[in-house]
Motif scaffolding. Structure first.
Motif, mmCIF file in Angstrom:
data_model
loop_
_atom_site.group_PDB
_atom_site.id
_atom_site.type_symbol
_atom_site.label_atom_id
_atom_site.label_comp_id
_atom_site.label_asym_id
_atom_site.label_seq_id
_atom_site.Cartn_x
_atom_site.Cartn_y
_atom_site.Cartn_z
ATOM 1 N N HIS A 114 1.101 -1.281 -0.232
ATOM 2 C CA HIS A 114 -0.031 -0.125 0.023
ATOM 3 C C HIS A 114 0.732 1.303 0.061
ATOM 4 O O HIS A 114 0.481 2.110 -0.660
ATOM 5 N N LEU A 115 1.926 1.157 0.748
ATOM 6 C CA LEU A 115 2.896 2.393 0.852
ATOM 7 C C LEU A 115 3.456 2.596 -0.474
ATOM 8 O O LEU A 115 3.276 3.858 -0.927
ATOM 9 N N THR A 116 4.038 1.712 -1.139
ATOM 10 C CA THR A 116 4.956 1.800 -2.269
ATOM 11 C C THR A 116 4.216 1.786 -3.504
ATOM 12 O O THR A 116 4.541 2.668 -4.473
ATOM 13 N N ILE A 145 17.315 3.355 -7.112
ATOM 14 C CA ILE A 145 18.342 2.822 -7.788
ATOM 15 C C ILE A 145 17.928 0.940 -7.816
ATOM 16 O O ILE A 145 18.583 0.329 -8.628
ATOM 17 N N SER A 146 17.553 0.549 -6.702
ATOM 18 C CA SER A 146 17.445 -0.903 -6.281
ATOM 19 C C SER A 146 16.511 -1.466 -7.418
ATOM 20 O O SER A 146 16.634 -2.662 -7.517
ATOM 21 N N VAL A 147 15.842 -0.723 -8.372
ATOM 22 C CA VAL A 147 14.979 -1.204 -9.352
ATOM 23 C C VAL A 147 15.818 -2.008 -10.420
ATOM 24 O O VAL A 147 15.372 -2.561 -11.394
ATOM 25 N N LEU A 156 11.773 -5.775 0.632
ATOM 26 C CA LEU A 156 10.350 -5.228 0.651
ATOM 27 C C LEU A 156 10.321 -4.136 -0.693
ATOM 28 O O LEU A 156 9.818 -4.136 -1.587
ATOM 29 N N SER A 157 11.567 -3.335 -0.303
ATOM 30 C CA SER A 157 11.449 -2.040 -1.187
ATOM 31 C C SER A 157 12.265 -2.735 -2.704
ATOM 32 O O SER A 157 11.500 -2.126 -3.849
ATOM 33 N N ASN A 158 13.011 -3.649 -2.847
ATOM 34 C CA ASN A 158 13.472 -4.205 -4.072
ATOM 35 C C ASN A 158 12.186 -4.687 -4.979
ATOM 36 O O ASN A 158 12.203 -4.460 -5.990
ATOM 37 N N SER A 159 11.319 -5.420 -4.144
ATOM 38 C CA SER A 159 10.287 -6.267 -4.822
ATOM 39 C C SER A 159 9.182 -5.035 -5.379
ATOM 40 O O SER A 159 8.832 -5.200 -6.661
ATOM 41 N N LEU A 160 8.845 -4.396 -4.525
ATOM 42 C CA LEU A 160 7.587 -3.313 -4.618
ATOM 43 C C LEU A 160 7.719 -2.302 -5.598
ATOM 44 O O LEU A 160 7.115 -1.788 -6.394
ATOM 45 N N ARG A 161 9.190 -1.745 -5.388
ATOM 46 C CA ARG A 161 9.569 -0.439 -6.218
ATOM 47 C C ARG A 161 9.717 -1.174 -7.761
ATOM 48 O O ARG A 161 9.448 -0.382 -8.914
ATOM 49 N N ALA A 162 10.172 -2.538 -8.227
ATOM 50 C CA ALA A 162 9.946 -3.204 -9.307
ATOM 51 C C ALA A 162 8.394 -3.006 -9.910
ATOM 52 O O ALA A 162 8.441 -2.757 -11.266
ATOM 53 N N ALA A 163 7.706 -3.281 -8.919
ATOM 54 C CA ALA A 163 6.356 -2.954 -9.626
ATOM 55 C C ALA A 163 6.014 -1.711 -10.169
ATOM 56 O O ALA A 163 5.227 -1.527 -10.816
ATOM 57 N N VAL A 164 6.568 -0.712 -9.344
ATOM 58 C CA VAL A 164 6.210 0.691 -9.760
ATOM 59 C C VAL A 164 6.631 0.977 -10.833
ATOM 60 O O VAL A 164 6.020 1.524 -11.847
ATOM 61 N N VAL A 165 7.908 0.462 -11.430
ATOM 62 C CA VAL A 165 8.455 1.103 -12.706
ATOM 63 C C VAL A 165 7.687 0.208 -13.577
ATOM 64 O O VAL A 165 7.582 0.512 -14.856
ATOM 65 N N GLY A 166 7.303 -1.294 -13.349
ATOM 66 C CA GLY A 166 6.675 -1.899 -14.531
ATOM 67 C C GLY A 166 5.169 -1.144 -14.701
ATOM 68 O O GLY A 166 4.786 -1.042 -15.874
ATOM 69 N N TRP A 167 4.607 -0.337 -13.587
ATOM 70 C CA TRP A 167 3.310 0.276 -13.648
ATOM 71 C C TRP A 167 3.467 1.540 -14.785
ATOM 72 O O TRP A 167 2.786 1.744 -15.566
ATOM 73 N N THR A 168 4.585 2.225 -14.472
ATOM 74 C CA THR A 168 5.058 3.430 -15.119
ATOM 75 C C THR A 168 5.073 3.360 -16.477
ATOM 76 O O THR A 168 4.828 3.962 -17.550
#
Length: 263
Positions: A114-116, A145-147, A156-168
């Motif tokens: 929910h946060l990321t 940069i972890s993406v 947690l950050s590595n996994s969900l920030r990767a989802a953010v760039v997939g979305w963008t």
């Protein structure tokens, strides 16, 4: 260079301090009208007054916890109610806590989700209709940069920030016909409070001092130092501008050369 941001309506989440604050200040310097949000009202209002005192421009502080869907949406709604539209949306939120996989729990994953990720989606759902109507918009997602190069213990950050760039990346294709540009910015090690906390946690784990952790990071960065928040903000302000009119679907790192990959 004239960036064409005067009187544009810009929304910056997580902007009471750190990267969000630097971005809000950078946009305001270019003449944008800026709405900022954060969880803590006192700090948020202090930041708004600080930017106003420096530049004499109006800043709209809106208390909101973007990890809560209705509050993320209300942030956009309140800014639109005040100014009538939104041109620029910068999705930004504090990162999930550091943890190895076996230290994580289902609740931690749900909170990080929910946060990321969902915070960005909820703000975008509210903002995009206005951008479509005016045939002009910028959505800039602050990731890490972890993406591109995962960072140890940040499961947690590595996994969900990767989802953010997939979305963008996908969203950029869907909204391009309406002149809405969508990009991700991936800061490397930057002198923010979050990075200082990460250094402290690593120092405890390795039974050393924070200054040794910073030294180790600096040795891995070709420029030999961590970024200032303002250096990250400079790219965000450019991507928000008229001068970035042919840039969309990009995942851009600002890391002093830390990432060695080719893509």
């Amino acid at each position: 260079m004239e960036l064409g941001l005067r009187d544009k309506i810009a929304l910056v989440a997580g902007a009471s301090k750190g990267l969000g604050k630097a971005i809000a200040l950078g946009l305001a310097k270019e003449g944008a009208k800026v709405a900022i949000c954060a969880r803590h009202k006192d700090l948020l209002e202090t930041t708004a007054h600080e930017i106003e005192s420096i530049l004499g421009s109006e800043v709209l502080p809106i208390k909101a916890d973007v990890s809560i869907s209705k509050e993320a949406r209300k942030f956009v709604q309140k800014a639109v109610n005040y100014w009538g539209t939104v041109h620029i949306l910068v999705t930004n939120a504090g990162g999930p806590p550091p943890a190895y996989f076996e230290e994580t729990t289902e609740q931690m994953w749900e909170q990080a989700f929910h946060l990321t990720l969902m915070s960005a989606l909820n703000m975008a759902w509210e903002a995009i209709p206005y951008m479509r109507k005016q045939k002009w918009g910028r959505i800039i997602a602050m990731t890490s940069i972890s993406v591109k190069q995962p960072i140890g213990r940040l499961m947690l950050s590595n996994s969900l920030r990767a989802a953010v760039v997939g979305w963008t990346k996908t969203l950029a294709d869907e909204v391009a016909k309406d002149n809405i540009l969508v990009n991700s910015v991936c800061p490397g090690y930057t002198l923010t409070q979050r990075v200082k906390v990460l250094a402290q946690n690593l120092a405890q784990e390795k039974n050393t001092q924070s200054k040794e952790i910073f030294k180790n990071w600096e040795e891995k960065i070709p420029l030999g130092r961590l970024a200032s928040p303002e250096e990250i903000a400079n790219l965000v302000v450019f991507l928000a501008s008229e001068r970035a009119s042919y840039l969309t679907g990009n995942i851009i790192q600002v890391d002093g050369g830390y990432y060695r990959g080719l893509t």
